[in-house]
Design a protein around this motif. Structure first.
Motif, short mmCIF file in Angstrom:
data_model
loop_
_atom_site.label_atom_id
_atom_site.label_comp_id
_atom_site.label_asym_id
_atom_site.label_seq_id
_atom_site.Cartn_x
_atom_site.Cartn_y
_atom_site.Cartn_z
N GLU A 202 0.85 -1.19 0.00
CA GLU A 202 0.00 0.00 0.00
C GLU A 202 0.88 1.24 0.00
O GLU A 202 2.03 1.19 0.42
N LYS B 184 -1.13 6.06 3.12
CA LYS B 184 -2.36 5.36 3.48
C LYS B 184 -2.12 4.48 4.70
O LYS B 184 -2.97 4.41 5.60
N ILE B 185 -0.98 3.81 4.74
CA ILE B 185 -0.65 2.98 5.90
C ILE B 185 -0.59 3.81 7.17
O ILE B 185 -1.14 3.44 8.20
N SER C 88 -2.04 6.69 7.75
CA SER C 88 -3.37 7.17 8.07
C SER C 88 -4.21 6.09 8.73
O SER C 88 -4.87 6.31 9.74
N GLN C 89 -4.17 4.88 8.18
CA GLN C 89 -4.96 3.78 8.73
C GLN C 89 -4.48 3.38 10.12
O GLN C 89 -5.26 2.88 10.92
N ALA C 90 -3.20 3.60 10.40
CA ALA C 90 -2.65 3.27 11.71
C ALA C 90 -2.97 4.35 12.74
O ALA C 90 -2.65 4.20 13.92
N GLY C 91 -3.59 5.44 12.30
CA GLY C 91 -3.96 6.51 13.23
C GLY C 91 -2.85 7.48 13.55
O GLY C 91 -2.95 8.28 14.48
N SER D 213 -3.56 12.20 9.34
CA SER D 213 -4.37 12.15 8.12
C SER D 213 -3.45 11.84 6.95
O SER D 213 -2.22 11.90 7.08
N ARG D 214 -4.01 11.52 5.81
CA ARG D 214 -3.17 11.23 4.64
C ARG D 214 -2.35 12.45 4.24
O ARG D 214 -1.18 12.33 3.90
N GLN E 124 -2.28 -2.30 11.66
CA GLN E 124 -3.65 -2.44 12.12
C GLN E 124 -4.24 -3.75 11.61
O GLN E 124 -3.94 -4.19 10.52
N PRO F 35 -6.88 -6.16 9.93
CA PRO F 35 -7.79 -5.91 8.82
C PRO F 35 -9.22 -5.71 9.33
O PRO F 35 -9.58 -6.23 10.39
N PRO F 36 -10.04 -4.96 8.59
CA PRO F 36 -11.40 -4.71 9.06
C PRO F 36 -12.25 -5.99 9.08
O PRO F 36 -12.02 -6.91 8.30
#
Length: 110
Positions: free
Chosen positions: A12, A16-17, A19-22, A25-26, A69, A71-72
């Motif tokens: 990825e 994005k990685i 951002s998804q890890a908190g 923001s991107r 993180q 996966p959802p």
């Protein structure tokens, strides 16, 4: 020529990685990358669009390792009549938060 995991097409985009890890923001992650605050496998990354795999690459921000993180998880639920699709209801009605039992992940109703 052998490609490293940070330049390969798999994985990825780094922003994005982050951002998804908190982490941010991107857009803020892009600024972190441009200023050299992010490393992948010990190499400082300054190029936007660099790809990485959060499960196999060692990603760090300001020297602090990033934990990938999970996966959802998607839950398909038949909502009973009288239950509202929200996490908190000021009127005290039952919500979809009350329905799934034993789910440890955070639930986002849609």
């Amino acid at each position: 020529m052998k490609r490293s995991s940070t330049t390969a097409t798999s994985g990825e985009r780094l922003q994005k990685i982050l951002s998804q890890a908190g982490v941010s923001s991107r857009r803020a992650a892009e600024a972190m990358i441009r200023t050299g605050r992010v490393t992948v496998n010990g190499r400082t990354i300054t190029e936007l669009g660099t790809r990485a795999n959060p499960w196999t690459d060692r990603i760090a921000v300001d020297g602090k390792p990033l934990r990938p993180q999970a996966p959802p998880v998607y839950i398909l639920l038949h909502k009973p009549v009288g239950v509202v699709t929200t996490l908190d209801d000021p009127e005290g009605r039952p919500t979809v938060r009350d329905l799934p039992t034993g789910v440890r992940a955070r639930v986002f109703p849609v």
